[in-house]
Design an enzyme around this catalytic site. Sequence first.
Site, PDB file in Angstrom:
ATOM      1  N   GLY A  57       9.458 -47.114 -47.245  1.00  0.00           N
ATOM      2  CA  GLY A  57       9.768 -45.619 -47.839  1.00  0.00           C
ATOM      3  C   GLY A  57       8.189 -44.669 -46.496  1.00  0.00           C
ATOM      4  O   GLY A  57       7.335 -44.375 -47.621  1.00  0.00           O
ATOM      5  N   GLY A  92       4.365 -42.612 -49.029  1.00  0.00           N
ATOM      6  CA  GLY A  92       4.204 -43.758 -48.530  1.00  0.00           C
ATOM      7  C   GLY A  92       3.363 -42.996 -46.614  1.00  0.00           C
ATOM      8  O   GLY A  92       2.690 -44.325 -46.054  1.00  0.00           O
ATOM      9  N   GLY A 113      12.147 -44.605 -52.425  1.00  0.00           N
ATOM     10  CA  GLY A 113      13.109 -44.484 -53.729  1.00  0.00           C
ATOM     11  C   GLY A 113      12.997 -42.690 -53.755  1.00  0.00           C
ATOM     12  O   GLY A 113      12.754 -41.909 -52.912  1.00  0.00           O
ATOM     13  N   ASN A 172      15.514 -45.485 -59.727  1.00  0.00           N
ATOM     14  CA  ASN A 172      14.300 -45.959 -58.266  1.00  0.00           C
ATOM     15  C   ASN A 172      14.290 -48.015 -58.799  1.00  0.00           C
ATOM     16  O   ASN A 172      14.178 -48.115 -57.900  1.00  0.00           O
ATOM     17  CB  ASN A 172      13.082 -46.163 -59.077  1.00  0.00           C
ATOM     18  CG  ASN A 172      12.868 -44.837 -58.162  1.00  0.00           C
ATOM     19  OD1 ASN A 172      13.440 -43.991 -56.817  1.00  0.00           O
ATOM     20  ND2 ASN A 172      11.308 -43.681 -58.504  1.00  0.00           N
ATOM     21  N   ALA A 193       3.963 -48.708 -55.374  1.00  0.00           N
ATOM     22  CA  ALA A 193       4.002 -47.142 -55.487  1.00  0.00           C
ATOM     23  C   ALA A 193       5.220 -46.464 -56.432  1.00  0.00           C
ATOM     24  O   ALA A 193       4.363 -45.229 -56.792  1.00  0.00           O
ATOM     25  CB  ALA A 193       3.661 -46.409 -54.112  1.00  0.00           C
ATOM     26  N   ASP A 226      -5.729 -42.380 -61.399  1.00  0.00           N
ATOM     27  CA  ASP A 226      -6.039 -41.225 -62.987  1.00  0.00           C
ATOM     28  C   ASP A 226      -7.355 -41.512 -62.645  1.00  0.00           C
ATOM     29  O   ASP A 226      -8.153 -40.539 -63.282  1.00  0.00           O
ATOM     30  CB  ASP A 226      -4.661 -41.796 -64.485  1.00  0.00           C
ATOM     31  CG  ASP A 226      -3.625 -41.957 -63.682  1.00  0.00           C
ATOM     32  OD1 ASP A 226      -3.286 -41.099 -64.049  1.00  0.00           O
ATOM     33  OD2 ASP A 226      -3.081 -42.646 -63.326  1.00  0.00           O
ATOM     34  N   ARG A 262     -12.977 -39.669 -62.661  1.00  0.00           N
ATOM     35  CA  ARG A 262     -14.481 -39.978 -62.806  1.00  0.00           C
ATOM     36  C   ARG A 262     -14.748 -38.666 -61.226  1.00  0.00           C
ATOM     37  O   ARG A 262     -16.130 -38.143 -61.260  1.00  0.00           O
ATOM     38  CB  ARG A 262     -14.261 -40.896 -60.465  1.00  0.00           C
ATOM     39  CG  ARG A 262     -14.081 -42.420 -61.622  1.00  0.00           C
ATOM     40  CD  ARG A 262     -14.148 -43.183 -60.866  1.00  0.00           C
ATOM     41  NE  ARG A 262     -14.166 -44.098 -61.721  1.00  0.00           N
ATOM     42  CZ  ARG A 262     -14.833 -45.736 -61.042  1.00  0.00           C
ATOM     43  NH1 ARG A 262     -15.025 -45.784 -60.313  1.00  0.00           N
ATOM     44  NH2 ARG A 262     -14.459 -46.524 -61.778  1.00  0.00           N
ATOM     45  N   HIS A 289       0.304 -45.411 -66.084  1.00  0.00           N
ATOM     46  CA  HIS A 289       0.148 -44.703 -65.576  1.00  0.00           C
ATOM     47  C   HIS A 289       1.256 -43.475 -66.115  1.00  0.00           C
ATOM     48  O   HIS A 289       2.552 -43.598 -65.519  1.00  0.00           O
ATOM     49  CB  HIS A 289      -0.024 -44.699 -64.282  1.00  0.00           C
ATOM     50  CG  HIS A 289       0.414 -43.558 -63.272  1.00  0.00           C
ATOM     51  ND1 HIS A 289      -0.616 -42.585 -62.626  1.00  0.00           N
ATOM     52  CD2 HIS A 289       1.622 -43.204 -61.614  1.00  0.00           C
ATOM     53  CE1 HIS A 289      -0.348 -41.259 -61.919  1.00  0.00           C
ATOM     54  NE2 HIS A 289       0.728 -41.945 -61.053  1.00  0.00           N
TER      55      HIS A 289
HETATM   56  P1  ADP Z   1       7.441 -39.577 -52.572  1.00  0.00           P
HETATM   57  O1  ADP Z   1       6.907 -38.018 -52.789  1.00  0.00           O
HETATM   58  O2  ADP Z   1       7.206 -40.870 -54.026  1.00  0.00           O
HETATM   59  O3  ADP Z   1       7.144 -40.322 -50.816  1.00  0.00           O
HETATM   60  P2  ADP Z   1       9.784 -39.172 -51.160  1.00  0.00           P
HETATM   61  O4  ADP Z   1      11.696 -38.948 -51.613  1.00  0.00           O
HETATM   62  O5  ADP Z   1       9.022 -38.241 -50.122  1.00  0.00           O
HETATM   63  O6  ADP Z   1       9.625 -39.544 -52.632  1.00  0.00           O
HETATM   64  O7  ADP Z   1      10.684 -40.404 -50.386  1.00  0.00           O
HETATM   65  C1  ADP Z   1      10.834 -41.648 -50.776  1.00  0.00           C
HETATM   66  C2  ADP Z   1      11.810 -42.537 -49.506  1.00  0.00           C
HETATM   67  O8  ADP Z   1      12.573 -43.635 -49.933  1.00  0.00           O
HETATM   68  C3  ADP Z   1      12.268 -41.587 -48.708  1.00  0.00           C
HETATM   69  O9  ADP Z   1      12.110 -41.560 -47.760  1.00  0.00           O
HETATM   70  C4  ADP Z   1      13.784 -42.716 -48.480  1.00  0.00           C
HETATM   71  O10 ADP Z   1      15.082 -42.021 -47.599  1.00  0.00           O
HETATM   72  C5  ADP Z   1      12.615 -43.651 -48.670  1.00  0.00           C
HETATM   73  N1  ADP Z   1      14.142 -44.830 -49.514  1.00  0.00           N
HETATM   74  C6  ADP Z   1      15.337 -44.226 -50.493  1.00  0.00           C
HETATM   75  N2  ADP Z   1      15.726 -45.221 -50.643  1.00  0.00           N
HETATM   76  C7  ADP Z   1      16.055 -46.160 -49.965  1.00  0.00           C
HETATM   77  C8  ADP Z   1      16.001 -46.881 -49.729  1.00  0.00           C
HETATM   78  N3  ADP Z   1      16.999 -47.822 -50.360  1.00  0.00           N
HETATM   79  N4  ADP Z   1      15.516 -48.194 -48.730  1.00  0.00           N
HETATM   80  C9  ADP Z   1      15.230 -47.406 -47.959  1.00  0.00           C
HETATM   81  N5  ADP Z   1      14.405 -46.469 -47.581  1.00  0.00           N
HETATM   82  C10 ADP Z   1      14.435 -45.582 -49.118  1.00  0.00           C
END
Ligand code: ADP
Length: 310
Positions: free
Chosen positions: A7, A12, A76, A92, A115, A145, A150, A172
């Site tokens: 991700g 990430g 996700g 998710n 995460a 949180d 803090r 959370h």
């Molecule tokens: P956050 O703000 O939680 O980081 P984002 O939408 O910016 O959310 O990032 C989530 C990332 O997860 C995206 O880059 C998306 O491409 C990736 N993602 C979603 N599904 C999968 C999957 N099945 N395998 C790998 N990556 C994925």
Amino acid sequence: MKVGIVGAGMVGSSAGYAIALMGIASSVIFVDRNADLARAQAEDISHAVPFMSSCMVYAGDYGDLKGASVVILAAGVSQKPGETRLQLLGRNAAVFREVVAEVLRVAPNAILLIASNPVDIMTQITVRLSGLPASRVIGSGTILDTARFRSLLGRHLQISPQSVHAYVLGEHGDSEVLAWSNARAGSEPLLSIAAQMGLPLTDDVKAEIDDGVRNAAYKIINGKGATYYGIGAGLARIVKSIAQDQQDVLSVSIVTEHVAGVDDVALSIPRVVGAGGVSADLMPTLDDAEKEALHRSAALLKTAIEAVEI
Ligand code: ADP
């Protein structure tokens, strides 16, 4: 130490940026179903590294996670304005069904650091999907949180947040519990410090801090669409404890056999974190209202996880 990040979105990549700059990993590998995004994040972050530390940052596929000691699962879909963390669950869980299997195929000995939100539920789902011991599937939980708590206490008392010892427990999310009764600054209870500094923690001040902690994510999302720097640094902090086997006390989420009168539920309490994952729980002494609030939070999470079919 090799750290994988599945991700490469905002959370990430923020975690990868913090880990690379802190110099706590020899390599960071991004995997994302959007391979162009993973490559772009890795390249951008790798250009920051020479200013601060030394770390190889690159993008790859699941095979490149071989040998990783920690894999952060940040894949996700992100929280939409107005959406609760629990509403994210169904979307998710489906992503994790695929991702956890792929990661375990190549990195069966990695500690998994979760995460994606709702993080407590995703952590429990990951234990079910992976069959790993709970101590090796760690959710970022209330680490952020706790940092917000803090930070606001430190701001009010005009002392460094790092000298404030206070934790946010439970989910959370909306039902989280700010543990005021055992919070300290230095070695002194908060109320005593507040009196000594002439900065009393009135009910109004406490309510303002509670709101600042509990609703921080909603406010940030309204302003910029997502939250990521704080959680990115929090994830890096957990990775540091694992990489350096520090045995730090951090409020993180793992599936817990018995907590606040509820069995087998993932939530945050202070826990000892080192190279093997979580080695001990440090349940704080709470007053009656906090105990009841933690029970409610645990029971709510338990109801949510029972509704999930894996
Ligand atoms: P956050 O703000 O939680 O980081 P984002 O939408 O910016 O959310 O990032 C989530 C990332 O997860 C995206 O880059 C998306 O491409 C990736 N993602 C979603 N599904 C999968 C999957 N099945 N395998 C790998 N990556 C994925």
